[in-house]
Scaffold this motif. Structure first.
Motif, mmCIF file in Angstrom:
data_model
loop_
_atom_site.group_PDB
_atom_site.id
_atom_site.type_symbol
_atom_site.label_atom_id
_atom_site.label_comp_id
_atom_site.label_asym_id
_atom_site.label_seq_id
_atom_site.Cartn_x
_atom_site.Cartn_y
_atom_site.Cartn_z
ATOM 1 N N VAL A 83 25.045 -25.548 31.371
ATOM 2 C CA VAL A 83 26.263 -25.201 30.630
ATOM 3 C C VAL A 83 27.517 -25.432 31.470
ATOM 4 C CG1 VAL A 83 25.103 -23.566 29.125
ATOM 5 C CG2 VAL A 83 26.118 -22.759 31.266
ATOM 6 N N LYS A 84 27.333 -25.968 32.683
ATOM 7 C CA LYS A 84 28.455 -26.265 33.585
ATOM 8 C C LYS A 84 29.348 -25.039 33.721
ATOM 9 C CE LYS A 84 30.850 -30.579 34.719
ATOM 10 N NZ LYS A 84 31.583 -31.764 34.198
ATOM 11 N N ASN A 85 28.733 -23.939 34.130
ATOM 12 C CA ASN A 85 29.427 -22.658 34.265
ATOM 13 C C ASN A 85 30.439 -22.738 35.408
ATOM 14 O OD1 ASN A 85 30.252 -20.020 34.472
ATOM 15 N ND2 ASN A 85 28.191 -19.149 34.485
ATOM 16 N N ASN A 86 31.699 -22.647 35.074
ATOM 17 C CA ASN A 86 32.766 -22.866 36.054
ATOM 18 C C ASN A 86 32.665 -21.932 37.254
ATOM 19 O OD1 ASN A 86 35.558 -24.168 36.577
ATOM 20 N ND2 ASN A 86 35.937 -21.997 36.821
ATOM 21 N N ASP A 87 32.345 -20.659 37.023
ATOM 22 C CA ASP A 87 32.384 -19.664 38.096
ATOM 23 C C ASP A 87 31.125 -19.636 38.957
ATOM 24 O OD1 ASP A 87 34.866 -18.953 37.224
ATOM 25 O OD2 ASP A 87 34.189 -17.212 36.078
ATOM 26 N N ALA A 88 30.118 -20.412 38.580
ATOM 27 C CA ALA A 88 28.812 -20.304 39.235
ATOM 28 C C ALA A 88 28.709 -21.045 40.560
ATOM 29 C CB ALA A 88 27.711 -20.792 38.288
ATOM 30 N N THR A 89 29.808 -21.632 41.037
ATOM 31 C CA THR A 89 29.793 -22.278 42.348
ATOM 32 C C THR A 89 30.015 -21.242 43.451
ATOM 33 O OG1 THR A 89 32.132 -22.798 42.044
ATOM 34 C CG2 THR A 89 30.551 -24.559 41.585
ATOM 35 N N PHE A 90 29.390 -20.077 43.282
ATOM 36 C CA PHE A 90 29.554 -18.956 44.212
ATOM 37 C C PHE A 90 31.032 -18.573 44.328
ATOM 38 C CE2 PHE A 90 25.249 -19.110 44.682
ATOM 39 C CZ PHE A 90 24.746 -18.368 45.744
ATOM 40 N N TYR A 91 31.676 -18.558 43.151
ATOM 41 C CA TYR A 91 33.070 -18.130 43.047
ATOM 42 C C TYR A 91 33.153 -16.687 42.547
ATOM 43 C CZ TYR A 91 37.951 -17.910 41.578
ATOM 44 O OH TYR A 91 39.255 -17.533 41.409
ATOM 45 N N SER A 92 32.476 -16.412 41.423
ATOM 46 C CA SER A 92 32.437 -15.045 40.904
ATOM 47 C C SER A 92 31.280 -14.914 39.916
ATOM 48 C CB SER A 92 33.758 -14.675 40.214
ATOM 49 O OG SER A 92 33.945 -15.430 39.042
ATOM 50 N N SER A 93 30.938 -13.667 39.609
ATOM 51 C CA SER A 93 29.885 -13.357 38.625
ATOM 52 C C SER A 93 28.545 -13.981 38.984
ATOM 53 C CB SER A 93 30.324 -13.803 37.222
ATOM 54 O OG SER A 93 31.481 -13.124 36.821
ATOM 55 N N VAL A 94 28.287 -14.137 40.271
ATOM 56 C CA VAL A 94 26.992 -14.633 40.752
ATOM 57 C C VAL A 94 26.242 -13.437 41.328
ATOM 58 C CG1 VAL A 94 25.811 -16.144 42.393
ATOM 59 C CG2 VAL A 94 27.890 -16.931 41.237
ATOM 60 N N TYR A 95 25.155 -13.053 40.665
ATOM 61 C CA TYR A 95 24.433 -11.836 41.037
ATOM 62 C C TYR A 95 23.070 -12.152 41.658
ATOM 63 C CZ TYR A 95 27.707 -8.762 38.611
ATOM 64 O OH TYR A 95 28.820 -8.062 38.239
ATOM 65 N N MET A 96 22.696 -11.321 42.615
ATOM 66 C CA MET A 96 21.371 -11.408 43.225
ATOM 67 C C MET A 96 20.963 -10.017 43.708
ATOM 68 S SD MET A 96 22.441 -13.522 46.676
ATOM 69 C CE MET A 96 23.494 -14.664 45.775
ATOM 70 N N TYR A 97 19.676 -9.801 43.815
ATOM 71 C CA TYR A 97 19.204 -8.502 44.290
ATOM 72 C C TYR A 97 18.089 -8.701 45.317
ATOM 73 C CZ TYR A 97 15.383 -9.098 40.872
ATOM 74 O OH TYR A 97 14.310 -9.579 40.154
ATOM 75 N N TYR A 98 17.899 -7.684 46.140
ATOM 76 C CA TYR A 98 16.964 -7.753 47.268
ATOM 77 C C TYR A 98 15.925 -6.653 47.148
ATOM 78 C CZ TYR A 98 15.405 -8.212 52.142
ATOM 79 O OH TYR A 98 14.649 -8.413 53.285
ATOM 80 N N PHE A 115 29.630 -16.112 30.953
ATOM 81 C CA PHE A 115 29.619 -17.512 30.512
ATOM 82 C C PHE A 115 30.807 -17.834 29.601
ATOM 83 C CE2 PHE A 115 25.406 -16.818 32.027
ATOM 84 C CZ PHE A 115 24.960 -18.050 32.480
ATOM 85 N N ASP A 116 31.934 -17.132 29.808
ATOM 86 C CA ASP A 116 33.063 -17.364 28.899
ATOM 87 C C ASP A 116 33.711 -18.723 29.127
ATOM 88 O OD1 ASP A 116 33.882 -16.310 31.395
ATOM 89 O OD2 ASP A 116 35.842 -15.793 30.583
ATOM 90 N N ILE A 117 33.744 -19.199 30.367
ATOM 91 C CA ILE A 117 34.306 -20.536 30.604
ATOM 92 C C ILE A 117 33.173 -21.460 31.057
ATOM 93 C CG2 ILE A 117 36.749 -20.048 30.883
ATOM 94 C CD1 ILE A 117 36.354 -19.684 33.825
ATOM 95 N N SER A 118 32.364 -21.794 30.075
ATOM 96 C CA SER A 118 31.245 -22.717 30.271
ATOM 97 C C SER A 118 31.060 -23.509 28.980
ATOM 98 C CB SER A 118 29.964 -21.955 30.624
ATOM 99 O OG SER A 118 29.539 -21.147 29.548
ATOM 100 N N ALA A 119 30.100 -24.420 28.976
ATOM 101 C CA ALA A 119 29.806 -25.230 27.786
ATOM 102 C C ALA A 119 31.050 -25.927 27.244
ATOM 103 C CB ALA A 119 29.146 -24.373 26.700
ATOM 104 N N GLY A 120 31.912 -26.390 28.152
ATOM 105 C CA GLY A 120 33.093 -27.141 27.764
ATOM 106 C C GLY A 120 34.307 -26.312 27.410
ATOM 107 N N ASN A 121 34.173 -24.990 27.403
ATOM 108 C CA ASN A 121 35.271 -24.121 26.965
ATOM 109 C C ASN A 121 36.226 -23.814 28.125
ATOM 110 O OD1 ASN A 121 36.750 -22.524 25.167
ATOM 111 N ND2 ASN A 121 35.629 -20.677 25.765
ATOM 112 N N ILE A 122 36.801 -24.879 28.716
ATOM 113 C CA ILE A 122 37.661 -24.733 29.882
ATOM 114 C C ILE A 122 38.543 -25.973 29.972
ATOM 115 C CG2 ILE A 122 35.826 -25.712 31.335
ATOM 116 C CD1 ILE A 122 36.895 -24.006 33.649
#
Length: 227
Positions: free
Chosen positions: A83-98, A113-120
């Motif tokens: 979906v070419k998620n804009n923020d997923a380049t370790f910019y924001s909203s990237v979650y992980m747990y240990y 996923f508000d700015i993904s799938a071309g909506n940017i």
């Protein structure tokens, strides 16, 4: 997991730090901790990062693999890249747990996923062509490992038919949500209106659904060629 992290460039959590590779981490759970606990958790994350960026990082025993749930990172990458998620380049909203008992980091949950799938309207992420999430920290390093990149290809092949069908189902889902959409756009009349950072979409909800489907179809074909 025993602690939950978000990569968020705003450093919005009370407990945050910047790793040696300049990843901006925020602890989302636990919500409170003393300095000793904070230092211990921070040290764990930085140790994992050091394994990932070590010269022998691809080694199956001494490298990063034993301490990362590879499948969860692969699946997260495929979904966010699709979906070419804009923020997923370790910019924001990237979650992980240990998980302490496994000494292993998991990539999840999927989020934002508000700015993904071309909506940017910037970063060329309105275009169906181009890899985006592959440029992000940690993921770009993992993709240098043939094991990881081959697993991405395998998982894509295993799931691409189901993914294609999910895209086709969007038209029916759009029809099912027509009443809800009408209520939404009555309350917030933004159809066809320029609203940063979104693209200017068509004038009707039905056209908007069709535009989404067509963008995802084109992205699917482009990405299939890459993988």
């Amino acid at each position: 997991g025993d602690f939950l992290l978000e990569v968020d460039t705003r450093l919005s959590s009370e407990f945050n730090f910047i790793s040696p590779k300049e990843v901006k981490f925020n602890f989302r759970f636990p919500k409170t901790m003393d300095s000793t606990t904070f230092d211990s958790l921070k040290s764990t994350v930085e140790h994992l990062e050091s394994l990932l960026y070590a010269k022998n990082f691809t080694d199956p025993d001494s490298g990063y693999k034993p301490h990362f749930d590879i499948n969860s990172f692969v699946d997260w990458y495929i979904i966010c890249e699709f979906v070419k998620n804009n923020d997923a380049t370790f910019y924001s909203s990237v979650y992980m747990y240990y998980r302490n008992n496994e000494e292993k980091m998991y990539m999840a949950p999927l989020w934002d996923f508000d700015i993904s799938a071309g909506n940017i309207n910037y970063n060329n992420n309105d275009l169906v062509e181009g890899l985006h999430v592959a440029k992000g920290r940690w993921i770009s390093q993992m993709l240098k490992d043939p094991y990881f990149s081959n697993l991405v290809k395998q998982r894509w092949e295993e799931n691409k038919n189901a993914l294609w069908q999910a895209v086709q189902n969007l038209r029916q889902q759009g029809e099912d949500m027509a009443l809800v959409a009408n209520n939404n756009f009555t309350r917030w009349p933004i159809l066809g209106v320029e609203l940063w950072p979104n693209r200017i979409w068509p004038e009707t909800y039905a056209e908007e659904v069709e535009e989404l489907v067509q963008w995802l179809e084109a992205r699917y074909h482009w990405l299939d060629g890459q993988f």
